[in-house]
Design an enzyme around this catalytic site. Sequence first.
Site, PDB file in Angstrom:
ATOM      1  N   HIS A  42       4.053   1.312   2.258  1.00  0.00           N
ATOM      2  CA  HIS A  42       5.234   0.619   1.717  1.00  0.00           C
ATOM      3  C   HIS A  42       5.869   1.441   0.590  1.00  0.00           C
ATOM      4  CE1 HIS A  42       2.678  -2.969   3.007  1.00  0.00           C
ATOM      5  NE2 HIS A  42       3.795  -3.156   3.698  1.00  0.00           N
ATOM      6  N   SER A  63      -2.349  -0.267   6.538  1.00  0.00           N
ATOM      7  CA  SER A  63      -1.857  -1.578   6.951  1.00  0.00           C
ATOM      8  C   SER A  63      -2.396  -2.619   5.980  1.00  0.00           C
ATOM      9  CB  SER A  63      -2.355  -1.900   8.367  1.00  0.00           C
ATOM     10  OG  SER A  63      -2.212  -3.286   8.626  1.00  0.00           O
ATOM     11  N   SER A  64      -1.580  -3.618   5.693  1.00  0.00           N
ATOM     12  CA  SER A  64      -2.036  -4.700   4.805  1.00  0.00           C
ATOM     13  C   SER A  64      -3.253  -5.395   5.396  1.00  0.00           C
ATOM     14  CB  SER A  64      -0.913  -5.717   4.610  1.00  0.00           C
ATOM     15  OG  SER A  64       0.237  -5.072   4.129  1.00  0.00           O
ATOM     16  N   ARG A  65      -3.364  -5.386   6.719  1.00  0.00           N
ATOM     17  CA  ARG A  65      -4.472  -6.097   7.372  1.00  0.00           C
ATOM     18  C   ARG A  65      -5.803  -5.341   7.255  1.00  0.00           C
ATOM     19  NH1 ARG A  65       0.056  -7.234  10.667  1.00  0.00           N
ATOM     20  NH2 ARG A  65       0.350  -9.450  11.096  1.00  0.00           N
ATOM     21  N   HIS A 114       0.867  -1.182   0.000  1.00  0.00           N
ATOM     22  CA  HIS A 114       0.000   0.000   0.000  1.00  0.00           C
ATOM     23  C   HIS A 114       0.907   1.236   0.000  1.00  0.00           C
ATOM     24  CE1 HIS A 114       1.095   0.132   4.202  1.00  0.00           C
ATOM     25  NE2 HIS A 114       0.567  -1.071   4.401  1.00  0.00           N
TER      26      HIS A 114
HETATM   27  P1  AMP Z   1       4.961  -5.090   6.537  1.00  0.00           P
HETATM   28  O1  AMP Z   1       4.714  -5.483   5.117  1.00  0.00           O
HETATM   29  O2  AMP Z   1       3.712  -4.808   7.310  1.00  0.00           O
HETATM   30  O3  AMP Z   1       5.905  -6.037   7.236  1.00  0.00           O
HETATM   31  O4  AMP Z   1       5.708  -3.695   6.489  1.00  0.00           O
HETATM   32  C1  AMP Z   1       6.881  -3.519   5.751  1.00  0.00           C
HETATM   33  C2  AMP Z   1       7.449  -2.171   6.074  1.00  0.00           C
HETATM   34  O5  AMP Z   1       6.499  -1.167   5.735  1.00  0.00           O
HETATM   35  C3  AMP Z   1       7.758  -1.997   7.566  1.00  0.00           C
HETATM   36  O6  AMP Z   1       8.953  -1.258   7.702  1.00  0.00           O
HETATM   37  C4  AMP Z   1       6.577  -1.217   8.046  1.00  0.00           C
HETATM   38  O7  AMP Z   1       6.831  -0.444   9.201  1.00  0.00           O
HETATM   39  C5  AMP Z   1       6.297  -0.328   6.844  1.00  0.00           C
HETATM   40  N1  AMP Z   1       4.908   0.161   6.880  1.00  0.00           N
HETATM   41  C6  AMP Z   1       3.795  -0.569   7.061  1.00  0.00           C
HETATM   42  N2  AMP Z   1       2.710   0.236   7.108  1.00  0.00           N
HETATM   43  C7  AMP Z   1       3.173   1.495   6.949  1.00  0.00           C
HETATM   44  C8  AMP Z   1       2.560   2.786   6.924  1.00  0.00           C
HETATM   45  N3  AMP Z   1       1.247   2.935   7.061  1.00  0.00           N
HETATM   46  N4  AMP Z   1       3.345   3.871   6.766  1.00  0.00           N
HETATM   47  C9  AMP Z   1       4.702   3.740   6.619  1.00  0.00           C
HETATM   48  N5  AMP Z   1       5.334   2.555   6.644  1.00  0.00           N
HETATM   49  C10 AMP Z   1       4.589   1.450   6.804  1.00  0.00           C
END
Ligand code: AMP
Length: 304
Positions: A58, A207-209, A55
Amino acid sequence: MFNIDHKKVRKNKQTAVNQTKVIVFKTVQAVQNYVNEQKAKGLSIGFVPTMGALHAGHISLINKSVQETNICICSIFVNPTQFNNITDLEKYPKTADADIKLLLEAGCHVLFMPPVEEMYPTGLLKNTEDFGLITTLLEGEKRPGHFDGVKTIVAKLFDIVKPTKTFFGQKDYQQVMVVAELIKRHYPTIQLCIEPTVRHEDGLAMSSRNVRLNKMQREEATAISKAMFYIQENWGLHTIEQLVQNALIFIGANKSLQVEYFNVYNSETLELLSGNSSAHLKAVILAAVFCGEVRLIDNLIIKP
Ligand code: AMP
C-alpha cells in the site's frame, strides 16, 4: 522499514499542505469540501483506495501518489459488498493507529475513513452493470458478486474524491482490469496508475491477509510465488501444460495449500492458454490458493 523517499516527501510538503499530521475525515461532506478547496487552488489530487491493515505494498502506492500529485488522499474502508464470505469480512484485520502512522511517514495528507452508513446510506446496494468476462471469469466466478461490490465502492469513492490520478496495485490483476474499464466508461478524466506488486524477501506477495497465517502456513505460502517464478524462468522451454503441471506438483507438496486456480491466461482477454509457451507473447499467471483458511491471490505477467 519501508522505502520512504524523505526528499520527495519534503518537496511535497512545501508544495501542498503543512504536513505534521494526516487529516482524518469520516464524512463524505468533509472530504468533498476539502477536495473542492484544494482544486480551487489548482492542486492535483492523488487517490489510493485501500481496506487498511496497511503494508509496504500500500505504501508504495502512497509514495507514488506523493511523488506525482500535490495532495495524496488514502481511503480505508472495508467494503462489505465485495466480500462473498462473511468470515473473511469479519476477520479482516483492522489496524487504524498503525495505518495512520505509516501514512504520515509516507507523506499522505488525508485519510478518508468512513463508517458503512456513510458509504451506503440507503442499504448495501450494488452496481450490476455488465462488464463482461473480466468480471465473470476466475475471481468473478469464485467470488460471485465481488466485482459488483468493487465497481460500486470505487465509483462512489471516485465521485467523492474526484481524483486527478488514482493508484492501484497489480497484485489484484483482475481488479485493475475492472477499474480500468470503469474509468474508460464513466471517469475518462481520471488517470489510472498501476504499480508493481511488492513482495516479501522470500517472494510472498504482501497482503493484509498474511497476518492471519500461522508460522507453517506462512512458510508454505512462499510456494505460490516460487511456482510462478519457475514458470517465468522456464518459459519457452516446455509447453504451458507441462510448466503448469510442474508448478502444481511443487505447490501440492505443501500441506497447507489448496489451489483454487493456478494457470496461464491471455493477459488481456483472460482466455486460458495452452501449447507452445514461446508462441504466446501476452501471458499472465493468475493464482488463487487457500493457505489454511486464508485465500491468497497472486499473479505474474510473463516476460517472454
Ligand atoms: P486492499 O487494501 O487489499 O484493498 O488493497 C488496496 C490497494 O493496494 C489495491 O490497489 C491493491 O492492489 C494494492 N496492493 C495490495 N497488496 C499489494 C502489494 N503487495 N503490492 C502492491 N500493491 C498492493
